[in-house]
Design an enzyme around this catalytic site. Structure first.
Site, short mmCIF file in Angstrom:
data_model
loop_
_atom_site.label_atom_id
_atom_site.label_comp_id
_atom_site.label_asym_id
_atom_site.label_seq_id
_atom_site.Cartn_x
_atom_site.Cartn_y
_atom_site.Cartn_z
N HIS A 88 15.51 28.88 50.16
CA HIS A 88 16.91 28.78 50.59
C HIS A 88 17.79 29.73 49.80
CE1 HIS A 88 17.22 26.43 46.95
NE2 HIS A 88 16.25 25.64 47.40
N HIS A 117 25.20 34.63 45.42
CA HIS A 117 25.57 34.09 46.73
C HIS A 117 26.17 35.24 47.52
CE1 HIS A 117 24.99 29.84 45.63
NE2 HIS A 117 25.35 30.25 44.43
N THR A 224 24.32 23.43 45.46
CA THR A 224 23.18 23.17 46.36
C THR A 224 22.71 21.74 46.10
OG1 THR A 224 21.71 24.11 44.68
CG2 THR A 224 22.37 25.57 46.48
ZN LIG Z 1 25.03 29.24 42.72
#
Ligand SMILES: [Zn+2]
Ligand SMILES: *[C@@H]1O[C@H](CO)[C@@H](O)[C@H](O)[C@H]1NC(C)=O
Length: 305
Positions: A88, A117, A224
């Site tokens: 992921h 990210h 997350t």
């Molecule tokens: Zn992060």
């Protein structure tokens, strides 16, 4: 028999899918895997009152003159860093010699890993936003409080983790050292693959410490699942440079566990729920030569050994 095997394979695919969490960008799995709005169904903390990322509203930030600069340790050591595709996201594992102190944190922390990210096609992909603006990319360095040995242990402590967040700003020139990271991501295209970057220095990627005295601080969570609410967040005011070419390239290297391109890997911003975001009062700026000394010294050390 063949039909049965196909059925089994399908069943295992579906259950794997539904048991997994995913980002909104994983369309083909959209009905089965849990996108950010449904993480809470499987991970209750994701619905808590201290979630990250957040939108930082600068007019509501409270200046806290008791927030001193952070102490960075091991940022100028040459280290071997293992990059891993986790299905992921992708992370870069750091050795325990990289440490963090100061910054009014309740103790010393050691680094676990850093990761990025990003968005897609050069579009913004940061997690934190400032006055509603999303930045091109965001770098997180995840640290765990000493003497904890695992996330599970650190979870008992509201500041069991310290995450440093760096926002990127698009520049015409490449970030000179980002290409090594992008190349490493290209070598971990699929879920589970790993590669090593040798002779890596964090100070090649990060601005000098003197430029990191101005930062935002708030209490929040991992971005997350399981969204553990144990993070002392530091979001630096100083941005890192990234060219459009690098921004496009970084999102083209990896695939999700489902095989789709790993793009738009950021969680939507979460409500503040009464929290206050503090900002350090930036201290006096030191002369350049003092700040660049750590990286320069290690170069000298290299020359003479
Ligand atoms: Zn992060
Ligand atoms: C990095 O890996 C190389 C090759 O395996 C090894 O020779 C070197 O000692 C390692 N460096 C560190 C700092 O661990």
């Amino acid at each position: 028999m063949a039909v049965f095997l196909v059925y089994l394979a399908l069943l295992s695919f579906l259950s794997r899918c539904s048991a997994q969490w995913c980002y909104q960008s994983q369309y083909s799995c959209d009905d089965a895997c849990k996108d950010p709005s449904r993480w809470v169904a499987q991970f209750p903390s994701c619905g808590g009152l201290r979630q990250s990322p957040i939108n930082i509203v600068t007019s509501k930030v409270r200046v806290d003159s008791a927030l001193p600069p952070l102490d960075f340790m091991g940022h100028n050591s040459r280290i071997n860093v293992t990059a891993e595709n986790l299905g992921h996201s992708a992370r870069f594992v750091l050795p325990q010699s990289v440490r963090l102190g100061g910054g009014a944190l309740p103790g010393q922390y050691r680094a676990l890993q850093f990761h990025l990210h990003w968005g897609v096609n050069g579009r913004p992909g940061s997690e934190h936003t400032v006055d509603g603006e999303r930045f091109p990319m965001e770098l997180h360095i995840v640290h765990i409080k000493e003497p904890y040995g695992s996330l599970a242990e650190a979870e008992r402590d509201m500041a069991g983790l310290a995450v440093l967040a760096f926002l990127f700003e698009e520049t015409t020139e490449d970030h000179p050292h980002l290409n090594d990271l992008i190349a490493a991501l290209g070598r971990v295209q699929n879920n589970g693959s790993t590669t090593v970057i040798q002779d890596f220095q964090l100070c090649d990627i990060l601005p000098p410490a003197r430029e990191l005295r101005s930062y935002y601080r708030y209490v929040g969570s991992m971005t997350t699942p399981g969204c553990e609410q144990v993070v002392a967040w530091t979001v630096f005011h100083k941005t890192l440079p990234v060219s459009n070419r690098q921004l496009v390239a970084v999102a083209q290297q990896c695939r999700f566990w489902t095989g789709q391109p790993m793009t738009d890997i950021f969680r939507p911003v979460q409500p503040l729920d009464g929290r206050v975001v503090y900002r350090s009062k930036a201290g006096a700026v030191l002369p350049d030569f003092i700040a660049v000394l750590p990286c320069a010294l290690s170069l000298l050390a290299m020359t003479f050994t």
